[in-house]
Write a protein that holds these residues in place. Structure first.
Motif, PDB file in Angstrom:
ATOM      1  N   MET A  26      69.904  45.616  65.187  1.00  0.00           N
ATOM      2  CA  MET A  26      69.270  45.958  63.909  1.00  0.00           C
ATOM      3  C   MET A  26      67.950  45.210  63.721  1.00  0.00           C
ATOM      4  N   VAL A  27      67.905  43.947  64.109  1.00  0.00           N
ATOM      5  CA  VAL A  27      66.652  43.188  63.979  1.00  0.00           C
ATOM      6  C   VAL A  27      65.592  43.749  64.918  1.00  0.00           C
ATOM      7  N   MET A  28      66.000  44.057  66.153  1.00  0.00           N
ATOM      8  CA  MET A  28      65.034  44.615  67.112  1.00  0.00           C
ATOM      9  C   MET A  28      64.518  45.968  66.629  1.00  0.00           C
ATOM     10  N   ALA A  29      65.396  46.777  66.057  1.00  0.00           N
ATOM     11  CA  ALA A  29      64.971  48.078  65.542  1.00  0.00           C
ATOM     12  C   ALA A  29      63.985  47.907  64.393  1.00  0.00           C
ATOM     13  N   PHE A  30      64.263  46.955  63.507  1.00  0.00           N
ATOM     14  CA  PHE A  30      63.359  46.716  62.383  1.00  0.00           C
ATOM     15  C   PHE A  30      61.963  46.317  62.880  1.00  0.00           C
ATOM     16  N   MET A  31      61.896  45.451  63.876  1.00  0.00           N
ATOM     17  CA  MET A  31      60.586  44.998  64.377  1.00  0.00           C
ATOM     18  C   MET A  31      59.780  46.154  64.952  1.00  0.00           C
ATOM     19  N   VAL A  32      60.458  47.051  65.655  1.00  0.00           N
ATOM     20  CA  VAL A  32      59.747  48.200  66.237  1.00  0.00           C
ATOM     21  C   VAL A  32      59.307  49.160  65.136  1.00  0.00           C
ATOM     22  N   ILE A  33      60.184  49.396  64.176  1.00  0.00           N
ATOM     23  CA  ILE A  33      59.868  50.321  63.084  1.00  0.00           C
ATOM     24  C   ILE A  33      58.687  49.811  62.272  1.00  0.00           C
ATOM     25  N   TYR A  34      58.618  48.511  62.055  1.00  0.00           N
ATOM     26  CA  TYR A  34      57.561  47.981  61.179  1.00  0.00           C
ATOM     27  C   TYR A  34      56.287  47.626  61.940  1.00  0.00           C
ATOM     28  N   TYR A  35      56.415  47.056  63.152  1.00  0.00           N
ATOM     29  CA  TYR A  35      55.234  46.536  63.859  1.00  0.00           C
ATOM     30  C   TYR A  35      54.855  47.345  65.097  1.00  0.00           C
ATOM     31  N   SER A  36      55.430  48.520  65.276  1.00  0.00           N
ATOM     32  CA  SER A  36      55.051  49.412  66.366  1.00  0.00           C
ATOM     33  C   SER A  36      55.202  48.713  67.728  1.00  0.00           C
ATOM     34  N   ARG A  37      54.205  48.825  68.615  1.00  0.00           N
ATOM     35  CA  ARG A  37      54.307  48.258  69.958  1.00  0.00           C
ATOM     36  C   ARG A  37      54.383  46.722  69.934  1.00  0.00           C
ATOM     37  N   ILE A  74      73.663  31.278  66.499  1.00  0.00           N
ATOM     38  CA  ILE A  74      72.834  32.092  67.392  1.00  0.00           C
ATOM     39  C   ILE A  74      72.290  33.307  66.646  1.00  0.00           C
ATOM     40  N   ILE A  75      73.185  33.951  65.884  1.00  0.00           N
ATOM     41  CA  ILE A  75      72.751  35.129  65.128  1.00  0.00           C
ATOM     42  C   ILE A  75      71.684  34.746  64.110  1.00  0.00           C
ATOM     43  N   LEU A  76      71.898  33.611  63.432  1.00  0.00           N
ATOM     44  CA  LEU A  76      70.914  33.153  62.463  1.00  0.00           C
ATOM     45  C   LEU A  76      69.599  32.789  63.154  1.00  0.00           C
ATOM     46  N   THR A  77      69.707  32.222  64.355  1.00  0.00           N
ATOM     47  CA  THR A  77      68.500  31.898  65.121  1.00  0.00           C
ATOM     48  C   THR A  77      67.703  33.159  65.427  1.00  0.00           C
ATOM     49  N   VAL A  78      68.428  34.229  65.739  1.00  0.00           N
ATOM     50  CA  VAL A  78      67.747  35.499  65.989  1.00  0.00           C
ATOM     51  C   VAL A  78      66.965  35.929  64.752  1.00  0.00           C
ATOM     52  N   GLY A  79      67.611  35.810  63.579  1.00  0.00           N
ATOM     53  CA  GLY A  79      66.920  36.190  62.350  1.00  0.00           C
ATOM     54  C   GLY A  79      65.728  35.303  62.060  1.00  0.00           C
ATOM     55  N   MET A  80      65.891  33.993  62.241  1.00  0.00           N
ATOM     56  CA  MET A  80      64.805  33.064  61.931  1.00  0.00           C
ATOM     57  C   MET A  80      63.720  33.081  63.014  1.00  0.00           C
ATOM     58  N   ALA A  81      64.108  33.456  64.262  1.00  0.00           N
ATOM     59  CA  ALA A  81      63.111  33.544  65.336  1.00  0.00           C
ATOM     60  C   ALA A  81      62.088  34.629  65.052  1.00  0.00           C
ATOM     61  N   VAL A  82      62.535  35.636  64.316  1.00  0.00           N
ATOM     62  CA  VAL A  82      61.619  36.715  63.951  1.00  0.00           C
ATOM     63  C   VAL A  82      60.477  36.184  63.104  1.00  0.00           C
ATOM     64  N   ASP A  83      60.734  35.098  62.347  1.00  0.00           N
ATOM     65  CA  ASP A  83      59.737  34.572  61.415  1.00  0.00           C
ATOM     66  C   ASP A  83      58.424  34.242  62.117  1.00  0.00           C
ATOM     67  N   ALA A  84      58.514  33.570  63.260  1.00  0.00           N
ATOM     68  CA  ALA A  84      57.283  33.215  63.973  1.00  0.00           C
ATOM     69  C   ALA A  84      56.534  34.459  64.422  1.00  0.00           C
ATOM     70  N   ASN A  85      57.275  35.450  64.910  1.00  0.00           N
ATOM     71  CA  ASN A  85      56.621  36.696  65.322  1.00  0.00           C
ATOM     72  C   ASN A  85      56.018  37.431  64.139  1.00  0.00           C
ATOM     73  N   VAL A  86      56.725  37.395  63.009  1.00  0.00           N
ATOM     74  CA  VAL A  86      56.184  38.020  61.798  1.00  0.00           C
ATOM     75  C   VAL A  86      54.905  37.320  61.360  1.00  0.00           C
ATOM     76  N   LEU A  87      54.901  35.997  61.364  1.00  0.00           N
ATOM     77  CA  LEU A  87      53.703  35.244  60.982  1.00  0.00           C
ATOM     78  C   LEU A  87      52.510  35.622  61.855  1.00  0.00           C
ATOM     79  N   ILE A  88      52.751  35.675  63.170  1.00  0.00           N
ATOM     80  CA  ILE A  88      51.662  36.015  64.092  1.00  0.00           C
ATOM     81  C   ILE A  88      51.171  37.442  63.858  1.00  0.00           C
TER      82      ILE A  88
END
Length: 1023
Positions: free
Chosen positions: A555-566, A601-615
């Motif tokens: 679900m997190v990976m799908a959200f990143m693709v849906i919102y940030y494209s490539r 680990i699951i929470l790390t996945v969610g919080m790891a997205v934060d750095a990618n979102v910031l960038i």
């Protein structure tokens, strides 16, 4: 980005290292599946042969599976590299008890009892009063017992001498008569430390009795408590009895092995007849019955043999000591079930008997079988006036088997004693023992006995010159030194021999001295914390944990693709790399993966997205400003770096505090969280940059949006500062209601904080909670009609409940745990209750410790974050705003737990996991807050003359996209765990859900507003 080549090399090497580390788990799992399959087939055959419906398939299977693993631990299972199962097991990623089932206990050495014993049970009034008051104060403080005793004694009798109480003829070397009180206290602390160390060594020997393939024992350095994990063990009562029994040190005379061999041969013949009377000659039957104390007919003999054979099948199929080997049909047909081709290899080398008390050796996995065979046909004593007692050595020796494999063997000693079966001397006569050196520099052990023991020792050594005297601890021979001559005076020296390895010699001498002290200083250990998880629940936890993890990741990976494209695909590659490196790192440090660890680990996945979102949000800003693709990427990574580092450092700090103050599963969660933050930083900052740069070098575009969301939240101009008093009012009302509830209703404290017993019970059909509570109220009524506290909540479904009670929690009787569980089972039997799937016991002393440590962990986290923000932003108002908003988040979560714990259909307990959730919420919230503060600092540098309220509004609005996207991904992850994860962490996840929502709100609406109101220059507020 510079040094791309070096980063590529490092990434490849790191990936290979993680693959290498995780590969061991693949081969151990394959071998364990084989063991499980073999054990299942074996259990089926045993139950079919025994024809006894009362035998427990699971017990027989578990017993045989553990025996298979121990017996074949030297088998190569990693053929490419030649690693054995044991070597692979040491390198694999372990599973915690909540995932594989078993029992975990925390034992505490009874220091008050030790102090009392060292005083000779002194009846000095001041001493007795100080001892009693220190006992009472233990449950309400984190101070150790000796400190409490010292404070009380100095207050009660400030001029009294402790040496007069503790010094005696028996322990004058420990407490000299002329010692000051401080010196006596120092000696007491030394003896307490020795007692804890000795208890740990004794427990290491005892846990081998449970036949567990991978036991764990750890001594807590700060508290002196000892934690033991026994995967797969089922007999809880037996574990409690064995672990809490006092050390039993004895001195036994020995038989020479040549005196015993004939008797062993006779026993071997009797066993052959018992197992296979059809193979024996008729006269052999007559000869064998002649050895019996009563006469029997031939038909009686045959009937008796049948009964013995059936009894053997039943006895050997039970779950007992050291793996419980069971005779296979091939072994049953052997005419020598015990000796040589049987289980016990005689002590013969080059066709010559090796002189001494060792009669033979058996593989560690076969010792249980030898014990049972010897119990069926005990060898007679060579001397009718004395008893023959067989005892195994405490330490195994490495020996080669017939097939050339190296395996661990134990020596079997022939002990000799009086007809009453008791030794002539025990450890109570020892007054001191210490490691020393002889004239040649070899390590030795010096031992001193009291006058009564010295007299017995003189007679015993004088009668056994040239023979061995066995030193036996808990039924195991720890040493069997030769007697060189009669020893008068009670002082003895035991030399360790001239081994080439002096370090090993010194270690053995130290161990033996500690063993002798264990007999001299009786300090019983008691279980203060106990957790039992059934194997079926462990398997369910694994299944639900893995499915929730995979679903959250997708679900997190799908959200990143849906919102940030490539660009979202690039972030997904980083996420997968993050999980892979995280698991590899956990395996490399031998961490245990627990259910909270999976949540981490699951929470790390969610919080790891934060750095990618910031960038990505920074790159989107630069592209909107008209920058070219390569320039936008460079500036995006550059400007996002400070916020990424600041936010992750503060979150990492809360994880470290959890690691220091947490215990058990909470520590596992903290370990995963801390490592996950580090791996997230590496993958988000470096791996994504390598992929993005590679794509741009090939002339491809980096798409960070779709047409529909290109300007989403890009031009918001919400005036947050204008409505800050509205936010204050809303938060104040919620907190006021919560504080009122805390003062009136309180919390639903878990056993971590309140002490007590907790059970998870499953029923054959749905049950009413009130019906269960009524039945237990009646069962747990104390004398005088005083009811104990009983709390019952539905747990995961209408056919499963969690029961919490304080019934008899203050009882020191070791049989209490069995009594309480027996009453619980009896009270619920007519409702279709199954045996508890999970149980937990926490005594008041450790619950107080957990409560105090939890409070300190939150306080220290807030202080550390305040100091970091003050230093990083060079402004105390920023630090104060951050800390007050974090306290706000914690109070709101606590308010929800106090207001709704009796309403929610799931458990809202305040326990150690709840504190872990609070600290994690603090980490997440400060992550959000620091990102906003970083943007505020950036704008303050560029707009020094603008009103602060306008700058703050602009900064919050510019980071709003990042704030919402990060919160949304974490909420998605937490919702998945909440809905599909295990029941045991649902309350923890609920606290996280509330905390993330509230933390996002406070980062935007509270923290920045507080900084504005705290700033002295009111002329620049603008509002």
């Amino acid at each position: 980005m510079q040094n791309k080549g070096a980063i590529w090399v490092f990434t490849i090497l790191l990936s290979l290292a993680c693959l290498w580390q995780l590969s061991f788990s693949i081969f151990t799992n394959k071998f364990e599946r084989k063991a499980s399959r073999v054990a299942a087939e074996y259990a089926d055959s045993v139950l079919a042969a025994a024809g006894n419906e009362h035998l427990d398939f699971d017990s027989v299977k578990l017993s045989q599976e553990n025996r298979f693993l121990r017996q074949n631990h030297s088998e190569v299972v990693y053929p490419v590299l030649g690693y054995t199962y044991e070597e692979c097991k040491q390198k694999e990623l372990n599973l915690g008890l909540d995932l594989k089932g078993g029992m975990a206990v925390t034992l505490e050495v009874d220091i008050p009892e030790l102090v009392d014993n060292l005083s000779g049970n002194s009846q000095d009034p001041a001493f007795r009063q100080a001892l009693a008051e220190a006992r009472q104060q233990q449950s309400g403080t984190t101070k150790d017992f000796i400190t409490l005793f010292t404070e009380n004694f100095n207050r009660i009798a400030p001029q009294a001498s402790l040496a007069a109480i503790f010094s005696s003829q028996d322990n004058a070397t420990i407490f000299p008569r002329e010692s000051t009180n401080d010196q006596v206290i120092t000696a007491l602390r030394d003896q307490a430390r020795i007692a804890v160390d000795n208890t740990e060594k004794i427990l290491r020997t005892r846990i081998d009795k449970f036949g567990v393939a991978q036991p764990s024992i750890q001594k807590q350095s700060l508290s002196g408590r000892i934690q033991i994990e026994l995967p797969g063990v089922k007999d809880k009562d037996r574990v409690r009895n064995v672990l809490q029994s006092t050390a039993n040190l004895e001195f036994w005379e020995t038989f020479d092995n040549t005196q015993v061999y004939m008797k062993l041969s006779e026993a071997n013949d009797r066993l052959s007849l018992m197992l296979h009377p059809d193979l024996a000659k008729p006269e052999a039957a007559v000869d064998t019955t002649a050895t019996a104390k009563t006469d029997t007919t031939a038909s009686d003999t045959a009937a008796t043999a049948d009964l013995q054979r059936d009894s053997l099948a039943n006895v050997l199929a039970t779950d007992s000591l050291a793996g419980d080997s069971v005779l296979t049909p091939e072994e049953s047909l052997a005419k020598s079930p015990l000796l040589n081709q049987g289980r016990l290899q005689l002590n013969i080398m080059n066709n010559q008997v090796v002189p001494g008390d060792i009669v033979g050796y058996a593989a560690v996995a076969d010792t249980a079988m030898v014990n049972k065979l010897l119990a069926m046909a005990p060898p007679k004593s060579p001397d009718p006036s004395q008893v023959l007692k067989m005892a195994w050595s405490a330490k195994p020796v490495r020996m080669s088997t017939a097939d050339g494999q190296q395996r661990d063997f134990l020596a079997l000693h022939a002990l000799r004693g009086p007809r009453d079966g008791k030794p002539k001397l025990d450890g109570s006569y020892i007054t001191d023992a210490r490691q020393d050196f002889d004239m040649k520099g070899d390590a030795e052990v010096s031992m001193q006995m009291n006058p009564e023991g010295a007299q017995k020792w003189k007679i015993m050594t004088g009668e056994n010159v040239g023979k061995q005297i066995a030193i036996v601890l808990d039924g195991l021979v720890v040493s069997a030194p030769n007697v060189m001559g009669e020893i008068p005076g009670g002082r003895s020296s035991i030399t360790m021999g001239g081994a080439d390895d002096r370090n090993k010699q010194l270690a053995e001498a130290t161990d033996l001295a500690n063993v002798l002290k264990a007999g001299a200083l009786p300090a019983p250990a008691r279980i203060i914390d106990e957790t039992v998880v059934g194997p079926s629940l462990g398997a369910e936890n694994i299944s639900r944990g893995m499915w929730s993890f995979l679903l959250a990741l997708v679900m997190v990976m799908a959200f990143m693709v849906i919102y940030y494209s490539r660009s979202g695909w690039v972030a997904d590659v980083a996420l997968l790399a993050n999980v892979f490196i995280l698991l590899g790192t956990l395996a490399s440090i031998q961490a245990s993966l627990t259910l909270p660890g999976i949540a981490g680990i699951i929470l790390t996945v969610g919080m790891a997205v934060d750095a990618n979102v910031l960038i990505n949000e920074r790159i989107r800003e630069e592209l909107r400003a008209g920058k070219a693709g390569k320039t936008a990427v460079d500036l995006g990574y550059k400007h996002a770096l400070a916020a990424i580092l600041d936010s992750n450092i503060t979150t990492f700090a809360t994880g470290v505090i959890l690691l220091i103050f947490g215990t058990g599963p909470v520590k596992g969660f903290a370990t995963t969280l801390c490592i996950g933050i580090l791996t997230s930083l590496f993958t988000a900052i470096f791996i994504t940059r390598l992929i993005v740069d590679r794509r741009l070098e090939k002339g491809k575009k980096l798409e960070v949006w779709h047409d529909w969301n290109k300007n989403f939240l890009a031009h918001t101009k919400w005036d947050f500062m204008k409505y800050r008093w509205v936010y204050y009012a809303i938060s104040g009302a919620v907190i006021l209601a919560g504080v009122t509830s805390m003062l009136t209703r309180g919390f639903n404290y878990g056993v971590d904080f309140s002490g007590g017993r907790q059970y998870v019970v499953k029923f054959d059909k749905p049950v009413e909670v009130e019906q269960v509570r009524s039945a237990l109220d009646a069962a747990f009524t104390k004398e005088g009609s005083v009811k104990s506290s009983v709390n019952v909540k539905t747990y995961g479904g209408s056919d499963q409940v969690k029961i919490t009670t304080n019934y008899l929690i203050d009882s020191a009787d070791p049989a209490t745990d069995q009594l309480v569980e027996g009453k619980l089972n009896a009270a619920l039997a007519n409702m279709g209750a199954q045996p508890p799937l999970e149980s937990r016991k926490v005594e008041a002393s450790i619950s107080e410790d957990i409560r105090v440590r939890s409070i300190w962990s939150v306080v220290i986290a807030l202080v550390v974050i305040f100091l970091y923000v003050v230093v990083r932003f060079r402004n105390w108002q920023f630090g104060m705003g951050a800390v007050v908003s974090l306290a706000h988040d914690a109070l709101v979560v606590m308010s929800v737990y106090s207001l709704f714990y009796s309403i929610m259909p799931f458990s809202l307990e305040v326990d150690e996991q709840f504190i872990a959730a609070i600290l994690t919420v603090i980490g997440f919230s400060i992550n959000d807050t620091v990102v906003v503060f970083d943007r505020i600092r950036e704008y303050l540098q560029d707009h020094r003359r603008d009103p602060w309220s306008g700058i703050f509004n602009k900064a919050i609005n510019s980071t709003l996209g990042r704030t919402i996207n990060t919160a949304l991904t974490v909420v998605i992850v937490l919702l998945v765990i909440f809905l599909f994860g295990a029941d045991s962490i649902r309350g923890f996840v609920f606290a996280m859900l509330i905390g993330v929502v509230v933390g996002t709100y406070s980062s935007v609406c509270i923290a920045s507003a507080l900084v504005v109101d705290l700033h002295k220059d009111k002329t620049k507020l603008g509002a």
